[in-house]
Design an enzyme around this catalytic site. Sequence first.
Site, mmCIF file in Angstrom:
data_model
loop_
_atom_site.group_PDB
_atom_site.id
_atom_site.type_symbol
_atom_site.label_atom_id
_atom_site.label_comp_id
_atom_site.label_asym_id
_atom_site.label_seq_id
_atom_site.Cartn_x
_atom_site.Cartn_y
_atom_site.Cartn_z
ATOM 1 N N GLY A 119 0.830 -1.201 0.000
ATOM 2 C CA GLY A 119 0.000 0.000 0.000
ATOM 3 C C GLY A 119 0.860 1.244 0.000
ATOM 4 O O GLY A 119 1.927 1.283 -0.606
ATOM 5 N N VAL B 267 0.137 4.466 5.579
ATOM 6 C CA VAL B 267 -0.368 3.292 6.286
ATOM 7 C C VAL B 267 0.784 2.342 6.629
ATOM 8 O O VAL B 267 0.765 1.671 7.659
ATOM 9 C CB VAL B 267 -1.444 2.574 5.444
ATOM 10 C CG1 VAL B 267 -1.936 1.315 6.149
ATOM 11 C CG2 VAL B 267 -2.618 3.516 5.176
ATOM 12 N N GLY B 268 1.812 2.303 5.772
ATOM 13 C CA GLY B 268 2.971 1.471 6.069
ATOM 14 C C GLY B 268 3.602 1.832 7.404
ATOM 15 O O GLY B 268 4.034 0.954 8.161
ATOM 16 N N GLU C 42 5.579 -3.148 0.875
ATOM 17 C CA GLU C 42 5.643 -2.819 -0.560
ATOM 18 C C GLU C 42 4.873 -1.519 -0.742
ATOM 19 O O GLU C 42 3.639 -1.516 -0.698
ATOM 20 C CB GLU C 42 5.029 -3.953 -1.390
ATOM 21 C CG GLU C 42 5.654 -5.320 -1.154
ATOM 22 C CD GLU C 42 7.078 -5.425 -1.663
ATOM 23 O OE1 GLU C 42 7.552 -4.471 -2.328
ATOM 24 O OE2 GLU C 42 7.728 -6.442 -1.395
ATOM 25 N N CYS D 187 1.370 0.216 -8.809
ATOM 26 C CA CYS D 187 2.463 0.732 -7.974
ATOM 27 C C CYS D 187 3.756 0.885 -8.742
ATOM 28 O O CYS D 187 4.605 1.695 -8.367
ATOM 29 C CB CYS D 187 2.663 -0.170 -6.758
ATOM 30 S SG CYS D 187 3.068 -1.884 -7.146
#
Length: 467
Positions: free
Chosen positions: A197, A201-202, A219, A253
């Site tokens: 994501g 949020v990571g 990732e 991505c």
Amino acid sequence: MPSVAEPTVPLSPGEVVKAMRAAHEEGLLRDVAARKAQLRQLRRLLVENEERLLGALAADLGKPAIEAYAADVGFTVREITGILDHLDRWVKPRPVHVPMVTRPGKAWVIPEPLGVVLVMAPWNYPIQLLLAPAAAALAAGNPVVLKPSEISGHTATALAELVPRYLDERVVAVVTGGVEQATALLAERFDHIFYTGNGRVGRVVMTAAAQHLTPVTLELGGKSPAVVAADANLAVAARRIAWAKFLNAGQTCVAPDYVLVDRSVEPRLVELLRNAVADMYGANPQASHDLARIVNDNHFSRLVGLLDAGGYGTVACGGGHDRATRYVAPTVLTGVDSGAAVMGEEIFGPILPVLAVDDVDEAIAFINGRDKPLALYVFGGDAATTKVVERTSAGGVCINHAVLHVALPDLPFGGVGESGMGAYHGQAGFDRFSHLKSVLAKPTRPDPTVLYPPYSRIKRWLIRRAV
């Protein structure tokens, strides 16, 4: 055969993790045969429910069927097949050279399961990015909790219904829902967390994992550049960049986020990009059956806001949009300022800024002045491409093409720096979800006393020589 029993009452995230841990302690995936059985069932799920899954992807993202198959369903089937083909070799102990100082003896590395794994997937490739990591985790012998994105709701619902029918619920579970459910899962203790994501949020995932000292794979994407040198084959570069950028309406991505092109060939490249869009999607891309749509209204508004914010000279092609169908035209921008809104965070949509540079050295300096990207693409002759590859850092590189490096199962896929940590695919995925346990075995004889105190002068001399 898959079970057709009535679904049970959903368990809470805590109950799910507790059940997975019990399955791990019981050793349900200890045997390679048990792991293969689950992998074959996962592949059956994809093959036997292809039409339903393609329909869910169309409902969530407007994905053309062939694009959805190639990048989501078929990609994951191929990944599982590759794992099954090589798993017997990967699980074997790996011999290690024993130096003279520790002889006689043998040393080896044993891949063993980490434990209970959480896989949290995004909405843009909601099958591939959920089930490919899950397959690697199962291959390594780990029970897996799957958390699909609520944004791709049709696909999440389909997977939540299908997974229990095909796979053992004691070793694979699906938890659906939004932030509340994700937060509850992250409060539990896992043995590995795999998240795909964005960086915001990571950081939340990593903070939660730190409470239990849980290792993570992140990732995260980022602004992946495409460099076009003066000696590039411009027609091929334009076609390949356009294809990679507008695949899934730019919601990829590893899509080229922007182009750095030698100033001397910029006008020709822009013309060829415009032609490539027309060739692939027609004079009216909105009518094309081969162009996906933006996932929801929030992302649509964000993309339109980037166009409205300016910071560029001209719209070489595209620029149109329709809120009712969440359509954003394949758009190429020229005369882009490096501080423009489109050059801030990852675009994640069908908008391609083109920036002119004096030469490859200026392109390299531009890239190195920003966060390390997940992918980097360079088009040109050997001298230019070699220079870019050697003097920049990225999660992965593709020379004279784009995106395709992700499809090679023997190439580890992952980010670096702000674009992520850890890699998977093929054996890299198996190793990612394994603890590589070191073992040294020594016979009881001989047992020379030279290692043991008291250390005489001759013992000290021998130890120094041996070390």
